[in-house]
Design an enzyme around this catalytic site. Structure first.
Site, PDB file in Angstrom:
ATOM      1  N   ASP A  59       0.839  -1.196   0.000  1.00 54.12           N
ATOM      2  CA  ASP A  59       0.000   0.000   0.000  1.00 54.12           C
ATOM      3  C   ASP A  59       0.877   1.250   0.000  1.00 54.12           C
ATOM      4  O   ASP A  59       2.061   1.193   0.337  1.00 54.12           O
ATOM      5  CB  ASP A  59      -0.978   0.006   1.171  1.00 54.12           C
ATOM      6  CG  ASP A  59      -0.334  -0.407   2.480  1.00 54.12           C
ATOM      7  OD1 ASP A  59      -0.972  -1.161   3.229  1.00 54.12           O
ATOM      8  OD2 ASP A  59       0.817   0.024   2.761  1.00 54.12           O
ATOM      9  N   ASP A  61       1.213   5.101   1.277  1.00 57.41           N
ATOM     10  CA  ASP A  61       0.735   6.108   2.214  1.00 57.41           C
ATOM     11  C   ASP A  61       1.333   7.465   1.866  1.00 57.41           C
ATOM     12  O   ASP A  61       2.488   7.561   1.458  1.00 57.41           O
ATOM     13  CB  ASP A  61       1.130   5.736   3.648  1.00 57.41           C
ATOM     14  CG  ASP A  61       0.493   4.420   4.086  1.00 57.41           C
ATOM     15  OD1 ASP A  61      -0.551   4.054   3.509  1.00 57.41           O
ATOM     16  OD2 ASP A  61       1.039   3.765   4.988  1.00 57.41           O
ATOM     17  N   ASP A 137       8.210   4.764  13.869  1.00 56.47           N
ATOM     18  CA  ASP A 137       8.890   3.751  14.681  1.00 56.47           C
ATOM     19  C   ASP A 137      10.351   3.526  14.287  1.00 56.47           C
ATOM     20  O   ASP A 137      11.263   3.760  15.075  1.00 56.47           O
ATOM     21  CB  ASP A 137       8.092   2.435  14.717  1.00 56.47           C
ATOM     22  CG  ASP A 137       7.581   1.973  13.370  1.00 56.47           C
ATOM     23  OD1 ASP A 137       7.957   2.575  12.339  1.00 56.47           O
ATOM     24  OD2 ASP A 137       6.815   0.987  13.327  1.00 56.47           O
TER      25      ASP A 137
END
Ligand code: ATP
Ligand code: MG
Length: 443
Positions: A59, A61, A137
């Site tokens: 995907d 983003d 992260d």
């Protein structure tokens, strides 16, 4: 981390190897529209990382300085979602491009960001691109591909880490794991998926902090477990989870069974299940969590069943109870939905029917809606327990014979009519002793 003084490293278009041809046309559409409207527009996160290592992102983003409402006003096909993270989804048929406004990592006191006991529960403070980078992260997940000049912007050393195949948490690892313990599972998953080594400071605190995952949402942990085991790198995920001491929190019963498995049969079976899952994903064949969890929890189920039978319970009652107990314990940690636990139980329960070769039973089992899955499961068990090979071969042959011919072969050779007590032939016509329904061997 103070992000205000971060100077990005800019990797120009000719140096990083990402081409627009590799980016989903819909993501490009979103990026260009935002850019033309005067907003910052970047491809970010896993997609940039995957493109840099030559993978195909699943995907795309987008990150921008436009607020969710501004994004909505630019796209007709846009809906806003989420409470903890307010996001815009731009919908193109089956493809969704997620557009997130740059978020800050620091609390601005507005109440939009809430931390309870060190855990982030709400996070809607908008910020700069630098803020947005440092609240991510891993450094490899914090790279920005700019549609304005096709460069990659790096605020945290992620580009170098990607080149070195290193997974490194941004900021102080202990603080970051305490804020969101699921990051420990993400570390394991990304290291398995990408073949990146965890940086020492990133790996080191995991064993001691693993138990924090007990407080994580079981729904989120179930989602993570699917990404760990159903995305084509299950064998590696399993190894990393075990190495890092995370298997014990995710699948406590399995971890226990593996500890008391001198023959190594449980481990063989589980590894085989994971390898089969990976092979099916690679061939783009469907995989189901029901089968996977049936395998991961089989050692616990078989042990529980054995205990109940030893204490004198009737087989059917023991099977039901063992399945319920194991499932209840596991779903407390991972919210495996009923639509998967129900077929998982059926796969388990059908295992004790394979030794039964009376005609009626054979025909009934062959027509059971869960027969194929149960048979594949028997094959998995036979991989670890060679004594099951004969059973497996018998059922393989039973499936290859026309139903009428099979029924004919299974017809009792002596006696009249009923096959319930009489001899039952193998599909090959061999005569065999009647067998009592018995508990499955472990594994
Ligand atoms: P995948 O290839 O599995 O999609 P991903 O890195 O894209 O991996 P997502 O869950 O899609 O994972 O998250 C998108 C991005 O959001 C990540 O790349 C990361 O920058 C950020 N992110 C996701 N989860 C967290 C988290 N728990 N803490 C901080 N940042 C996160
Ligand atoms: Mg992603």
């Amino acid at each position: 981390m103070d992000s205000s003084r971060l100077q990005p490293r800019v990797i120009p278009r000719q140096d990083h190897g990402i081409s627009r041809k590799q980016i989903s046309p819909n993501a490009l559409r979103v990026l260009y529209r935002l850019h033309e409207a005067g907003f910052a527009a970047y491809l970010v996160g896993g997609a940039v990382r995957d493109l840099l290592v030559g993978g195909a992102p699943k995907d795309f983003d987008v990150a921008t300085d436009a607020t969710p409402d501004q994004v909505r006003s630019l796209f007709r096909n846009c809906r806003l979602i989420g409470r903890r993270f307010r996001l815009a989804h731009v919908v193109y048929g089956p493809e969704i491009i997620e557009v997130a406004t740059f978020r800050a990592g620091e609390d601005d006191g507005s109440g939009a960001r809430e931390i309870e006991n060190g855990v982030l529960v709400r996070d809607n403070v908008y910020g700069t691109i630098e803020d947005d980078a440092v609240r991510r992260d891993f450094t490899a997940n914090a790279l920005y591909y700019a549609i304005s000049d096709f460069s990659v912007r790096d605020f945290v050393g992620g580009y170098e880490d990607v080149q070195a195949r290193s997974l490194r948490l941004i900021g102080d690892p202990i603080t970051r794991y305490r804020e969101d313990p699921v990051r420990m599972l993400r570390a394991a998953r990304l290291s398995a998926k990408l073949g990146f080594a965890m940086d020492t400071a990133t790996a080191e605190p995991i064993a001691a902090l693993a138990s924090l995952l007990e407080g994580a949402s079981s729904a989120r942990l179930f989602d993570e477990s699917l990404k760990l085991f159903m995305a084509g790198h299950a064998v590696r995920s399993f190894e990393v989870l075990e190495d890092q001491g995370l298997l014990t929190v995710l699948l406590p019963d399995l971890a226990r069974a593996l500890c008391s498995d001198p023959s190594g049969q449980c481990r063989d079976m589980v590894r085989q299940a994971l390898a089969m899952t990976d092979a099916r994903v690679a061939e783009e064949k469907p995989v189901t969590p029901a089968f996977l969890f049936a395998a991961l929890l089989w050692p616990a189920y078989a042990a529980e069943l054995h205990r109940l039978l030893m204490s004198g319970a009737d087989l059917a009652v023991a099977e039901q109870r063992a399945a319920d107990r194991v499932t209840l314990r596991q779903t407390d940690r991972l919210a495996i939905p009923k639509r998967f636990t129900v077929p998982m139980h059926e796969i388990w329960w059908l295992q004790s029917r394979f030794p039964l070769r009376q005609r009626k039973r054979v025909m009934r089992l062959l027509h059971h809606p869960r027969f194929r899955a149960a048979y594949d499961f028997l094959e998995l068990r036979a991989h670890a327990v060679p004594q099951l090979m004969e059973e497996l071969a018998w059922w393989r042959e039973a499936q290859s014979i026309e139903a009428d011919a099979l029924a004919e072969r299974l017809q009792p050779k002596t006696g009249r009519g009923s096959d319930s007590e009489g001899d039952s032939g193998a599909p090959s016509g061999r005569r065999r002793k009647p067998r009592r329904r018995s508990a499955p061997r472990n594994p």
